[in-house]
Design an enzyme around this catalytic site. Sequence first.
Site, short mmCIF file in Angstrom:
data_model
loop_
_atom_site.label_atom_id
_atom_site.label_comp_id
_atom_site.label_asym_id
_atom_site.label_seq_id
_atom_site.Cartn_x
_atom_site.Cartn_y
_atom_site.Cartn_z
N SER A 1 -9.90 2.17 2.51
CA SER A 1 -9.02 2.88 1.61
C SER A 1 -8.03 1.97 0.90
O SER A 1 -7.35 2.40 -0.02
CB SER A 1 -8.23 3.93 2.39
OG SER A 1 -7.38 3.30 3.35
N SER B 1 -10.09 -0.27 6.83
CA SER B 1 -9.52 -0.15 5.47
C SER B 1 -8.80 -1.40 4.98
O SER B 1 -8.43 -1.46 3.81
CB SER B 1 -8.58 1.05 5.40
OG SER B 1 -9.30 2.24 5.55
N LYS C 1 0.85 -1.21 0.00
CA LYS C 1 0.00 0.00 0.00
C LYS C 1 0.87 1.25 0.00
O LYS C 1 1.87 1.31 0.74
CB LYS C 1 -0.93 -0.03 1.22
CG LYS C 1 -2.01 1.06 1.21
CD LYS C 1 -2.96 0.90 2.39
CE LYS C 1 -4.05 1.96 2.40
NZ LYS C 1 -4.98 1.82 3.54
#
Length: 511
Positions: free
Chosen positions: A155, A179, A80
């Site tokens: 997210s 997330s 990420k």
Amino acid sequence: MSELITADAADLAGRIARREVSSVEVTTAHLDRIAAVDPTIHAFLSVDEQGALEQAAAVDARIAAGETVGPLAGVPLALKDVLAQRGVPTTAGSRILEGWRPPYNATVTQRLLDAGIVILGKTNMDEFAMGSSTENSAYGPTYNPWDLTRVPGGSGGGSAAALAAFEAPLAIGTDTGGSIRQPAGFTGTVGIKPTYGGTSRFGQIALASSLDQPGPCGRTVLDTALLHEVIAGYDPMDQTSLDAPVPPVVRAARSGDVTGLRIGVVRELGGEGYAPEVEANFHATVEMLADLGAEVVEVSCPNFEYALAAYYLILPSEASSNLARFDAMRYGLRVGDDGTRSTEQVMALTREAGFGAEVKRRIIIGTYALSAGYRDAYYGSAQKVRTLVQQDFAAAFAQADVLVSPTTPTPAFRMGERVDDPMAMYLNDLCTIPTNLAGNAAASFPSGLTTDGLPLGFHVMAPHLADDRLYRVGAALERRLSATWGGPLLRKVPALPTTTPATTMTEGVTR
């Protein structure tokens, strides 16, 4: 699809260690897959082809030299973009960090590299992890591989989509209000939020420091547990890191025995607002666990109904403080610096150009909540609610070993459906947020498909440092459901449009 990109991470690692296939071959297969499908999915913000192949070659050389390597050595991973990687673009999905290359590695990144895991590139995300759909990235949205008209969740939608699109067998996410777990639920993958402090936040671009937590994502429960062991453990660089042994998550994932485990169904996480198919799948999964030997009880957590409101005061308050560092002086973007403007004017122009609408909204909310005369009324009250939520968890865990709920009230929603309605978007995190307020461990496991072919997730919560209980439940479900489905749920992902794999790829932001 090549068998190399559909294989489990544990299987790939074993074959690499036995020299049945090289890490370079496995990495190349995944780079080709990214080139073929990522123009459609947009899971990655940048791909580090040269770096990945160099890491893979180094693992192959160690194995050829007879060195003992880790259980996931040579396996590719998607990282990420909120975690720092030395010399690699790191943007947190924001224009304000465009072009920034960290001079250091996050602790999680360093542990991955030390374990011989090959980092393919950085994945897309809602800007500064603010969002529940990965539609708020400054570089464009990520699409759900199950249905390209739907969001992959947020997210961490890029990391979850990369797994479901077979672009990487492993991924790292971060979880501030769900997330990791919500995208896992929307994509039919496994996502774990470890106990707060169980994995280091050093080198993670902070959103809300008391809530953020990096965690492992995978396509199987065992793969995720193996990755959990790689990244977890005490870090002296993080003052919130727990100096405690890592729970035996791999042993739990191999066991999958839920006999006698007390499973608490949270009364308040169901009913009005939950899609009928979500509720039906949830209750069927609970019955399955009972059939496997678990004891099911109902528990009440009456203060969970206030958790969402408290979260959306605590998070913006901490975010407004953390994001103050992005001032055009130290990182990335700088606007209006032509010698005619003051420092304050350059800061204002840069923030106006560099921050997206959702980030500005939350900074304004947080600044207001912390302002003189309002701090006790808003932020102080939210912290009191947080204590009540923690007390609810303590009481519930006195009656049950783990708590369960649907991961989300609905399946993946359509692109743009909730963009103009922030409250509808925030409600999507209803089941996941209480865990972040309390700092417990939690997970989402695939539990089925809707009649429209959309994945559903089963949410499991465990007490502090009892992360292994999550894996016991997940492994039990995976075995039973795989037998029912005739294999992993991800085998049912529709074929994706592909382009001819490029012979070379360019490192950097792709859109």
